[in-house]
Design a protein around this motif. Structure first.
Motif, mmCIF file in Angstrom:
data_model
loop_
_atom_site.group_PDB
_atom_site.id
_atom_site.type_symbol
_atom_site.label_atom_id
_atom_site.label_comp_id
_atom_site.label_asym_id
_atom_site.label_seq_id
_atom_site.Cartn_x
_atom_site.Cartn_y
_atom_site.Cartn_z
ATOM 1 N N MET A 69 0.533 -1.251 -0.002
ATOM 2 C CA MET A 69 -0.215 0.067 0.362
ATOM 3 C C MET A 69 0.508 1.115 0.049
ATOM 4 N N VAL A 70 1.800 1.540 0.723
ATOM 5 C CA VAL A 70 3.037 2.361 0.567
ATOM 6 C C VAL A 70 3.239 2.350 -0.883
ATOM 7 N N GLY A 71 4.052 1.944 -1.042
ATOM 8 C CA GLY A 71 4.705 1.984 -2.741
ATOM 9 C C GLY A 71 3.381 2.609 -4.022
ATOM 10 N N GLY A 72 1.892 1.026 -3.650
ATOM 11 C CA GLY A 72 1.047 2.242 -3.943
ATOM 12 C C GLY A 72 0.714 3.228 -4.482
ATOM 13 N N TYR A 73 0.565 3.868 -3.260
ATOM 14 C CA TYR A 73 0.325 5.286 -3.296
ATOM 15 C C TYR A 73 1.754 6.106 -3.636
ATOM 16 N N ALA A 74 2.529 5.639 -3.639
ATOM 17 C CA ALA A 74 3.740 6.110 -3.491
ATOM 18 C C ALA A 74 3.699 6.578 -5.272
ATOM 19 N N ARG A 75 3.379 5.789 -6.042
ATOM 20 C CA ARG A 75 3.654 5.380 -6.837
ATOM 21 C C ARG A 75 2.592 6.056 -7.852
ATOM 22 N N ASN A 76 1.550 5.825 -7.506
ATOM 23 C CA ASN A 76 0.702 6.996 -8.230
ATOM 24 C C ASN A 76 0.512 8.831 -7.655
ATOM 25 N N GLY A 77 1.527 8.748 -7.350
ATOM 26 C CA GLY A 77 2.079 10.434 -6.834
ATOM 27 C C GLY A 77 1.973 10.423 -5.309
ATOM 28 N N ARG A 78 1.086 9.544 -5.279
ATOM 29 C CA ARG A 78 -0.011 9.924 -3.688
ATOM 30 C C ARG A 78 1.146 9.780 -2.236
ATOM 31 N N ILE A 79 2.355 11.072 -1.487
ATOM 32 C CA ILE A 79 3.044 10.429 -1.072
ATOM 33 C C ILE A 79 3.078 11.000 0.151
ATOM 34 N N GLU A 80 1.800 11.907 -0.018
ATOM 35 C CA GLU A 80 1.949 11.970 1.487
ATOM 36 C C GLU A 80 0.677 10.564 2.143
ATOM 37 N N GLU A 81 -0.347 10.620 1.673
ATOM 38 C CA GLU A 81 -1.049 9.176 1.973
ATOM 39 C C GLU A 81 0.142 7.797 1.957
ATOM 40 N N ALA A 82 1.008 8.377 1.659
ATOM 41 C CA ALA A 82 1.928 6.838 1.360
ATOM 42 C C ALA A 82 2.708 7.467 2.753
ATOM 43 N N LYS A 83 3.456 8.677 3.214
ATOM 44 C CA LYS A 83 3.906 8.707 4.156
ATOM 45 C C LYS A 83 3.336 8.063 5.811
ATOM 46 N N GLU A 84 1.457 8.247 5.249
ATOM 47 C CA GLU A 84 0.995 8.158 6.562
ATOM 48 C C GLU A 84 0.669 6.946 6.748
ATOM 49 N N ILE A 85 0.147 5.929 5.447
ATOM 50 C CA ILE A 85 0.156 4.566 5.706
ATOM 51 C C ILE A 85 1.536 4.257 6.347
ATOM 52 N N PHE A 86 2.600 4.691 5.975
ATOM 53 C CA PHE A 86 3.814 3.930 6.489
ATOM 54 C C PHE A 86 4.211 4.319 8.234
ATOM 55 N N ASP A 87 4.030 5.508 8.340
ATOM 56 C CA ASP A 87 3.532 5.569 9.780
ATOM 57 C C ASP A 87 3.017 4.682 10.804
ATOM 58 N N ARG A 88 1.885 4.429 10.067
ATOM 59 C CA ARG A 88 0.870 3.752 10.825
ATOM 60 C C ARG A 88 0.994 2.616 10.388
ATOM 61 N N SER A 89 1.888 2.287 10.041
ATOM 62 C CA SER A 89 2.296 0.614 10.121
ATOM 63 C C SER A 89 2.500 -0.051 11.304
ATOM 64 N N PRO A 90 2.039 -1.131 11.847
ATOM 65 C CA PRO A 90 2.695 -1.799 12.806
ATOM 66 C C PRO A 90 4.156 -1.959 12.832
ATOM 67 N N ALA A 91 4.654 -2.562 12.440
ATOM 68 C CA ALA A 91 6.053 -2.474 11.600
ATOM 69 C C ALA A 91 6.319 -2.676 10.646
ATOM 70 N N GLN A 92 7.887 -1.733 10.886
ATOM 71 C CA GLN A 92 8.258 -1.665 8.972
ATOM 72 C C GLN A 92 9.975 -2.617 9.228
ATOM 73 N N ASP A 93 10.435 -2.906 7.785
ATOM 74 C CA ASP A 93 10.830 -3.771 8.011
ATOM 75 C C ASP A 93 11.885 -2.726 6.771
ATOM 76 N N VAL A 94 13.024 -3.677 6.037
ATOM 77 C CA VAL A 94 14.027 -2.833 5.396
ATOM 78 C C VAL A 94 13.431 -2.150 3.771
ATOM 79 N N VAL A 95 12.657 -3.316 3.263
ATOM 80 C CA VAL A 95 12.128 -2.933 2.376
ATOM 81 C C VAL A 95 10.766 -1.515 2.518
ATOM 82 N N SER A 96 10.191 -2.032 4.061
ATOM 83 C CA SER A 96 9.126 -0.815 4.313
ATOM 84 C C SER A 96 10.170 0.760 3.903
#
Length: 309
Positions: free
Chosen positions: A133-160
């Motif tokens: 989802m992060v990548g999907g929003y980012a690729r569609n030019g919606r970087i702010e939403e991407a960042k929100e989802i990134f921040d909201r995700s329960p864990a982040q790995d190196v791919v995140s």
RNA sequence: CACGCUAUUUUGCU
């Protein structure tokens, strides 16, 4: 049989459907892996009709078979999207890969809102779902939403982290991308490479070189990005030098060098490299042929000569 | 008994 399955997959990956089918037919007692490998070969090479039919007629099918076709349909876009979703809904069972595959394919195809709705239906989205989802929003030019989802995700790995860094980079926000790289909690070569590629393709070769020198362990991707950057920014000799000293060269690195020579009109050198490289891909051929097409003049006929070899 | 062959997320080539 294991070897046979591998061959089906390998032929499928390079688009040789006839060979994939032959390899499949030579397998003694094809199992579901074999069937799925063949199914994937068709599905991933645009033979959606065949894949669809095969899904119905194959002796056994499992969640992998279904997922293969769902993802291929969704990736095809257009009117196939609805069909992909319908097929997904009709699946007898769905695992995380099935959910994630549909979400990713939809998001890749500009259907990121639809992907989000499906994401919301997941009982427990895993880290791949979040990253998709992060990548999907980012690729569609919606970087702010991407960042929100990134921040909201329960864990982040190196791919995140790589996904969000790449997201800023591909949206032209290089400064933010760099800041994220600097404070990322998980990083690998791809983290640096994402930014290096963004710098080179926007002509910022000094910054690209600086990152390259700073990163712990440049890999073949780092080298190739930098090399191509120099070539595209009028420094073909630097590109050549990098190519000469890079620790290993894969087919993409060779192709990049061919493309570099070809785009500069050095078609003879490009052809020499083409012949010298250890193995060629479809891209190698396209690169050399486009060199002739652009700069060959009468040499387009020679392109045919290369092709006939 | 594991592992290995098929479907999902991030970086470089036409």
């Amino acid at each position: 049989r294991l070897l046979g399955n591998l061959m089906v997959t390998a032929y499928g990956r390079c688009g040789s459907l006839d060979d994939a089918l032959d390899a499949f037919n030579r397998i003694d007692h094809p199992n579901i892996f074999s069937g799925n490998a063949l199914l994937a070969a068709f599905a991933n090479n645009g033979r959606l009709d065949v894949a669809r039919r095969m899904l119905q007629t194959m002796p056994q099918r499992d969640v992998v078979s279904w997922t293969t076709v769902v993802v291929a349909l969704a990736a095809a876009g257009g009117s196939y999207i609805d069909e992909a979703v319908a097929l997904f809904e009709a699946m007898p069972e769905r695992n995380a890969v099935a959910w994630n595959g549909l979400i990713s394919a939809l998001a890749e195809n500009g259907q990121v809102d639809q992907a989000w709705h499906i994401f919301l239906r997941m009982e427990e989205p895993d880290i791949v779902s979040w990253n998709a989802m992060v990548g999907g929003y980012a690729r569609n030019g919606r970087i702010e939403e991407a960042k929100e989802i990134f921040d909201r995700s329960p864990a982040q790995d190196v791919v995140s982290w790589n996904t969000i860094i790449q997201g800023y980079a591909q949206n032209g926000l290089l400064q933010q991308a760099k800041e994220l790289l600097d404070r990322a909690l998980a990083r690998d070569a791809a983290s640096w490479n994402a930014l290096i590629a963004a710098y080179t393709s926007s002509g910022h070769m000094e910054q690209a070189k600086e990152l390259f020198d700073q990163m712990p362990q440049p890999d073949v991707v780092s080298w190739t990005s930098l090399l191509l950057g120099y070539a595209e920014n009028g420094q073909l000799q630097l590109a050549e030098r990098l190519f000469g000293v890079m620790p290993q060269r894969d087919v993409i690195a060779w192709n990049a060098m061919i493309a570099a020579y070809a785009s500069q009109g050095k078609v003879d050198t490009a052809e020499a490299v083409f012949h010298r490289m250890p193995g060629r891909s479809l891209v190698s051929w396209n690169a050399i042929l486009s060199g002739y097409a652009l700069h060959g003049g009468d040499r387009l006929n020679q392109a045919k000569r290369v092709f006939d070899h």
